[in-house]
Scaffold this active site. Sequence first.
Site, mmCIF file in Angstrom:
data_model
loop_
_atom_site.group_PDB
_atom_site.id
_atom_site.type_symbol
_atom_site.label_atom_id
_atom_site.label_comp_id
_atom_site.label_asym_id
_atom_site.label_seq_id
_atom_site.Cartn_x
_atom_site.Cartn_y
_atom_site.Cartn_z
ATOM 1 N N ASP A 219 0.836 -1.208 0.000
ATOM 2 C CA ASP A 219 0.000 0.000 0.000
ATOM 3 C C ASP A 219 0.872 1.260 0.000
ATOM 4 O O ASP A 219 0.624 2.206 -0.747
ATOM 5 C CB ASP A 219 -0.938 -0.019 1.216
ATOM 6 C CG ASP A 219 -1.870 1.183 1.227
ATOM 7 O OD1 ASP A 219 -2.605 1.366 0.241
ATOM 8 O OD2 ASP A 219 -1.847 1.952 2.208
ATOM 9 N N LYS A 223 1.402 4.253 -3.108
ATOM 10 C CA LYS A 223 1.326 5.710 -2.895
ATOM 11 C C LYS A 223 2.604 6.390 -3.375
ATOM 12 O O LYS A 223 2.565 7.462 -3.982
ATOM 13 C CB LYS A 223 1.058 6.010 -1.418
ATOM 14 C CG LYS A 223 -0.340 5.579 -0.986
ATOM 15 C CD LYS A 223 -0.522 5.624 0.521
ATOM 16 C CE LYS A 223 -1.906 5.121 0.900
ATOM 17 N NZ LYS A 223 -2.102 5.003 2.350
#
Length: 366
Positions: A219, A223
Amino acid sequence: MSTLRINIVLFGIGNVGSTLVNQVIESQKFFLEKRNIDLRFPIITNSTLAFFEKDGIKNQWEANFAQSAIPFRVEDIIEYAQEQELENLIAVDATASSDIVKNYIPLIQNGFDIVAANKKANTLHFDFYKELRRNLKKYDKTFLYETNVGAGLPVVQTINDLHFSGEEITKIRGVFSGSLSYIFNRFSAEEIPFSNILLEAEKYGYTEPDSREDLSGNDVARKLLILAREIEKEYEFSNIKISSLLLPDLNETNSKAEYSVNKQLFDKPFHIAKITQADSHVLRYVGEFDVVKKELEVKLISVPQSSALGQLKGADNLIEIYTKSYGEIPIVIQGAGAGKEVTARGVLTDILKIAEKTKIKEAVWL
């Protein structure tokens, strides 16, 4: 001045989607009075069903959805919007689905702007990334996704503004995960086993339903990739070096049940990492893009307690942006990096930006 009606087609009514609808209903009068904008939801969907209400949903939308939603394909939605002559269309993607992303280009080609909390479109193969932007340009449409990084924080916009003002960004570093921020902020400050804090983070809904998604580092890597591409670097997900927090004997290969009952295996390695640091240092899980060295990394680091990263509290995100003009002093953006309220508010801010842009376009045509 006449009121501008914006028709929002909402994909996904989970935490973020349903919170967004309720925020719009609560603030509808305010937007009408202050901005002359009337936000409507003629179509809302979950993963399989869609509810069609030409004039927009009312307060009892959840009951109406449960009663009247029908199976749909995205083609049905495009057709319905054309039949009903709905103008100023914004498709809002509040899902984590790859299927919806495949429909972004057909939506753009049929008159939709797009706002996404979903990160997938910006982290797929770079060919898709380019093709999507080529279509946006061709059809004069907008795609906003501020909540892809840092929930409601203005990270994407700030980096975009700096880059396109000619500023040279040299490094981007930060804690990009609200869940891992919460875990390591507590682990650093309290004498509690790592597994206990992880269980509490799961209980409070800070982590993904399967917390391995957070601990894997994927995750954070997504980003970081989004921000690298924001400054026109053609990286792929595979270019990122990820130091996972999962263990050789406790990782994605275990069943969910095995993972669930063996979390105490985390305690020893993380306790060792904690006690072998220098004095007055704390652990933080960061993403770092060194633009000069062309290195993208996701890793656990030890930082002085007195540093900006060391002073993090709660589930806050903190992103440092180093540039040529600012030198050694980074621009720091800090605040709540997770939560359905702030994420929905960030999505709503993007919707309103497109609405204002539409107003300007209409004024030019008049």
